[in-house]
Motif scaffolding. Structure first.
Motif, PDB file in Angstrom:
ATOM      1  N   LEU A  10     -10.042  -3.549  -7.342  1.00 32.27           N
ATOM      2  CA  LEU A  10      -9.178  -3.772  -6.377  1.00 32.27           C
ATOM      3  C   LEU A  10      -9.312  -4.941  -5.396  1.00 32.27           C
ATOM      4  O   LEU A  10      -8.178  -5.464  -4.863  1.00 32.27           O
ATOM      5  CB  LEU A  10      -9.131  -2.410  -5.408  1.00 32.27           C
ATOM      6  N   CYS A  11     -10.556  -5.301  -5.292  1.00 33.62           N
ATOM      7  CA  CYS A  11     -10.816  -6.494  -4.363  1.00 33.62           C
ATOM      8  C   CYS A  11     -11.908  -7.389  -4.814  1.00 33.62           C
ATOM      9  O   CYS A  11     -12.945  -7.587  -4.130  1.00 33.62           O
ATOM     10  CB  CYS A  11     -11.071  -6.121  -2.879  1.00 33.62           C
ATOM     11  N   VAL A  56      -4.999   8.594  -3.675  1.00 33.25           N
ATOM     12  CA  VAL A  56      -6.422   8.125  -3.968  1.00 33.25           C
ATOM     13  C   VAL A  56      -6.516   6.628  -4.312  1.00 33.25           C
ATOM     14  O   VAL A  56      -7.658   6.188  -3.793  1.00 33.25           O
ATOM     15  CB  VAL A  56      -6.652   8.746  -5.626  1.00 33.25           C
ATOM     16  N   LEU A  57      -5.498   6.059  -4.579  1.00 31.50           N
ATOM     17  CA  LEU A  57      -5.554   4.327  -4.620  1.00 31.50           C
ATOM     18  C   LEU A  57      -5.741   4.129  -3.233  1.00 31.50           C
ATOM     19  O   LEU A  57      -6.539   3.007  -2.786  1.00 31.50           O
ATOM     20  CB  LEU A  57      -4.104   4.055  -5.124  1.00 31.50           C
ATOM     21  N   GLN A  58      -5.143   4.877  -2.149  1.00 29.28           N
ATOM     22  CA  GLN A  58      -4.972   4.354  -0.958  1.00 29.28           C
ATOM     23  C   GLN A  58      -6.404   4.466  -0.461  1.00 29.28           C
ATOM     24  O   GLN A  58      -6.835   3.440   0.523  1.00 29.28           O
ATOM     25  CB  GLN A  58      -4.206   5.298   0.000  1.00 29.28           C
ATOM     26  N   ILE A  59      -7.363   5.336  -0.779  1.00 29.72           N
ATOM     27  CA  ILE A  59      -8.605   5.315  -0.343  1.00 29.72           C
ATOM     28  C   ILE A  59      -9.625   4.158  -0.765  1.00 29.72           C
ATOM     29  O   ILE A  59     -10.356   3.558  -0.042  1.00 29.72           O
ATOM     30  CB  ILE A  59      -9.219   6.998  -0.849  1.00 29.72           C
ATOM     31  N   GLY A  60      -9.406   3.838  -2.115  1.00 27.21           N
ATOM     32  CA  GLY A  60      -9.960   2.652  -2.417  1.00 27.21           C
ATOM     33  C   GLY A  60      -9.470   1.435  -1.748  1.00 27.21           C
ATOM     34  O   GLY A  60     -10.288   0.571  -1.534  1.00 27.21           O
ATOM     35  N   GLN A  61      -8.189   1.349  -1.465  1.00 27.62           N
ATOM     36  CA  GLN A  61      -7.805   0.211  -0.831  1.00 27.62           C
ATOM     37  C   GLN A  61      -8.206   0.028   0.802  1.00 27.62           C
ATOM     38  O   GLN A  61      -8.506  -0.974   1.005  1.00 27.62           O
ATOM     39  CB  GLN A  61      -6.183   0.221  -0.692  1.00 27.62           C
ATOM     40  N   GLU A  62      -8.425   1.266   1.064  1.00 27.95           N
ATOM     41  CA  GLU A  62      -8.839   1.249   2.672  1.00 27.95           C
ATOM     42  C   GLU A  62     -10.472   0.649   2.624  1.00 27.95           C
ATOM     43  O   GLU A  62     -10.824   0.176   3.539  1.00 27.95           O
ATOM     44  CB  GLU A  62      -9.006   2.726   3.290  1.00 27.95           C
ATOM     45  N   GLU A 117     -22.855   4.211   4.199  1.00 28.69           N
ATOM     46  CA  GLU A 117     -21.771   4.170   5.385  1.00 28.69           C
ATOM     47  C   GLU A 117     -20.364   3.721   4.783  1.00 28.69           C
ATOM     48  O   GLU A 117     -19.261   4.392   5.304  1.00 28.69           O
ATOM     49  CB  GLU A 117     -22.157   3.273   6.351  1.00 28.69           C
ATOM     50  N   VAL A 118     -20.279   3.048   3.850  1.00 30.31           N
ATOM     51  CA  VAL A 118     -19.128   2.573   2.947  1.00 30.31           C
ATOM     52  C   VAL A 118     -19.318   3.202   1.745  1.00 30.31           C
ATOM     53  O   VAL A 118     -20.049   2.773   1.060  1.00 30.31           O
ATOM     54  CB  VAL A 118     -18.685   1.356   2.917  1.00 30.31           C
ATOM     55  N   THR A 119     -18.336   4.282   1.367  1.00 27.36           N
ATOM     56  CA  THR A 119     -18.466   4.951  -0.025  1.00 27.36           C
ATOM     57  C   THR A 119     -17.594   4.508  -0.873  1.00 27.36           C
ATOM     58  O   THR A 119     -16.455   3.984  -0.443  1.00 27.36           O
ATOM     59  CB  THR A 119     -18.408   6.394   0.238  1.00 27.36           C
ATOM     60  N   GLY A 120     -17.830   4.636  -2.362  1.00 32.93           N
ATOM     61  CA  GLY A 120     -17.054   4.291  -3.112  1.00 32.93           C
ATOM     62  C   GLY A 120     -16.674   2.826  -3.496  1.00 32.93           C
ATOM     63  O   GLY A 120     -15.707   2.487  -3.921  1.00 32.93           O
ATOM     64  N   ALA A 121     -17.618   1.816  -3.045  1.00 33.51           N
ATOM     65  CA  ALA A 121     -17.526   0.468  -2.786  1.00 33.51           C
ATOM     66  C   ALA A 121     -17.568  -0.180  -4.120  1.00 33.51           C
ATOM     67  O   ALA A 121     -16.703  -1.080  -4.486  1.00 33.51           O
ATOM     68  CB  ALA A 121     -18.358  -0.150  -1.978  1.00 33.51           C
ATOM     69  N   ARG A 122     -18.306   0.458  -5.235  1.00 29.36           N
ATOM     70  CA  ARG A 122     -18.567  -0.384  -6.235  1.00 29.36           C
ATOM     71  C   ARG A 122     -17.192  -0.817  -7.380  1.00 29.36           C
ATOM     72  O   ARG A 122     -16.753  -1.725  -7.516  1.00 29.36           O
ATOM     73  CB  ARG A 122     -19.633   0.407  -7.133  1.00 29.36           C
ATOM     74  N   ASP A 123     -16.493   0.727  -7.407  1.00 28.76           N
ATOM     75  CA  ASP A 123     -15.243   0.602  -8.184  1.00 28.76           C
ATOM     76  C   ASP A 123     -14.147  -0.067  -7.475  1.00 28.76           C
ATOM     77  O   ASP A 123     -13.224  -0.708  -7.910  1.00 28.76           O
ATOM     78  CB  ASP A 123     -14.951   1.832  -8.626  1.00 28.76           C
ATOM     79  N   ALA A 124     -14.032   0.206  -5.989  1.00 34.90           N
ATOM     80  CA  ALA A 124     -12.965  -0.330  -5.233  1.00 34.90           C
ATOM     81  C   ALA A 124     -13.046  -2.022  -5.312  1.00 34.90           C
ATOM     82  O   ALA A 124     -12.081  -2.545  -5.473  1.00 34.90           O
ATOM     83  CB  ALA A 124     -13.151  -0.020  -3.945  1.00 34.90           C
ATOM     84  N   ILE A 125     -14.255  -2.391  -5.038  1.00 35.95           N
ATOM     85  CA  ILE A 125     -14.509  -4.160  -5.094  1.00 35.95           C
ATOM     86  C   ILE A 125     -14.204  -4.543  -6.445  1.00 35.95           C
ATOM     87  O   ILE A 125     -13.718  -5.405  -6.698  1.00 35.95           O
ATOM     88  CB  ILE A 125     -15.972  -4.213  -4.610  1.00 35.95           C
ATOM     89  N   THR A 126     -14.920  -3.726  -7.582  1.00 34.97           N
ATOM     90  CA  THR A 126     -14.785  -4.479  -8.884  1.00 34.97           C
ATOM     91  C   THR A 126     -13.160  -4.538  -9.390  1.00 34.97           C
ATOM     92  O   THR A 126     -12.918  -5.407 -10.066  1.00 34.97           O
ATOM     93  CB  THR A 126     -15.584  -3.402  -9.803  1.00 34.97           C
ATOM     94  N   MET A 129       0.935  -1.313  -0.012  1.00 31.22           N
ATOM     95  CA  MET A 129       0.055   0.217   0.070  1.00 31.22           C
ATOM     96  C   MET A 129       1.128   1.232   0.021  1.00 31.22           C
ATOM     97  O   MET A 129       1.916   1.287   0.609  1.00 31.22           O
ATOM     98  CB  MET A 129      -0.974   0.001   1.408  1.00 31.22           C
ATOM     99  N   TYR A 130       0.532   2.158  -0.739  1.00 36.40           N
ATOM    100  CA  TYR A 130       1.308   3.407  -1.065  1.00 36.40           C
ATOM    101  C   TYR A 130       0.911   4.425   0.037  1.00 36.40           C
ATOM    102  O   TYR A 130      -0.297   4.668   0.393  1.00 36.40           O
ATOM    103  CB  TYR A 130       1.190   3.969  -2.281  1.00 36.40           C
ATOM    104  N   ARG A 131       1.965   5.149   0.883  1.00 32.04           N
ATOM    105  CA  ARG A 131       1.473   6.112   1.615  1.00 32.04           C
ATOM    106  C   ARG A 131       1.413   7.471   1.006  1.00 32.04           C
ATOM    107  O   ARG A 131       2.373   7.859   0.319  1.00 32.04           O
ATOM    108  CB  ARG A 131       2.570   6.104   2.835  1.00 32.04           C
ATOM    109  N   ARG A 132       0.316   8.206   1.482  1.00 28.90           N
ATOM    110  CA  ARG A 132       0.544   9.536   0.835  1.00 28.90           C
ATOM    111  C   ARG A 132       1.052  10.542   1.856  1.00 28.90           C
ATOM    112  O   ARG A 132       1.056  10.376   2.918  1.00 28.90           O
ATOM    113  CB  ARG A 132      -0.956   9.942   0.777  1.00 28.90           C
TER     114      ARG A 132
END
Length: 229
Positions: free
Chosen positions: A144-145, A103-109, A133-142, A1-4
């Motif tokens: 990244l996970c 930005v990537l870290q947000i998706g990873q989180e 309550e969990v935002t941005g899940a659709r693209d993150a799951i599709t 994971m990249y640190r910002r």
């Protein structure tokens, strides 16, 4: 994971305010990244964004910047390289002058939060996505996970609290056992077709709502999220 870096975090926060999200939503999203989703009331099934279509409508799409974004050719970290799926996630998502790694870290989180909750209860994880309550899940799951796609598929069958027009007929269950959950169904003439619960619920009671055919509007309050029964 990249640190910002601190500077990147500041730039990211400033850039994301251009997306049209309200300060209240930003605050909620920021708080959501610091802790796992928590239900609004105790439940044997832990509690899982509001739309105005039928109850089987999918979770809202992930928001992306409306202003200038970094072209794909410039989506490179300060060190190392992004994986192909990470590049796809970042495409069109990174505001100018923002560190793509932040930005990537947000998706990873987001993926981490979904995964942690799903380990305890997959339905609770889906409910957190449904409620926003969990935002941005659709693209993150599709992207990244993808192993969490079952959670997303469940969330896309549900809907959250609030008014909904032209609800699909059927029976739905609230993903909370809060005693403050109430619901009402109205027809096109404004008449009440159904409402509930019939009696004040007790802690631990399962709350369901039946939407009859021809219903024009379904409204619920304090129910967190709904799935087909």
């Amino acid at each position: 994971m990249y640190r910002r870096s601190a500077a990147a975090a500041v730039l990211l926060a400033a850039a994301l305010t251009l997306t049209g999200c309200s300060s209240a939503d930003d605050g909620r999203a920021g708080a959501a990244r610091t802790a796992d989703p928590k239900p609004p009331a105790p439940s044997s099934v832990p509690d899982p964004a509001d739309a105005t279509t039928g109850p089987t409508a999918a979770a809202p799409p992930d928001a992306k910047p409306t202003g200038p974004v970094l072209p794909d050719a410039k989506l490179t970290p300060k060190t190392g390289s992004f994986k192909e799926n990470e590049k796809k996630y970042l495409s069109g998502r990174v505001p100018e002058k923002t560190d793509p790694a932040a930005v990537l870290q947000i998706g990873q989180e987001t993926c981490q939060r979904v995964e942690r909750t799903a380990k305890r209860d997959k339905e609770a994880a889906a409910a957190a996505v449904i409620s926003g309550e969990v935002t941005g899940a659709r693209d993150a799951i599709t992207l990244l996970c993808p192993e969490q796609k079952p959670v997303l598929e469940t969330a896309e069958k549900g809907f959250g609290d609030g008014p909904r027009t032209a609800p699909a007929p059927g029976t739905y269950r609230a993903l909370t056992q809060s005693t403050t959950c109430t619901w009402e169904v109205k027809g096109k003439d404004g008449s009440v077709l159904a409402s509930g619960p019939e009696a004040p619920p007790k802690p631990g009671d399962r709350i369901t709502a039946t939407v009859p055919a021809g219903a024009d509007r379904f409204t619920s309050t304090g129910c967190y999220a709904w799935l087909p029964a």
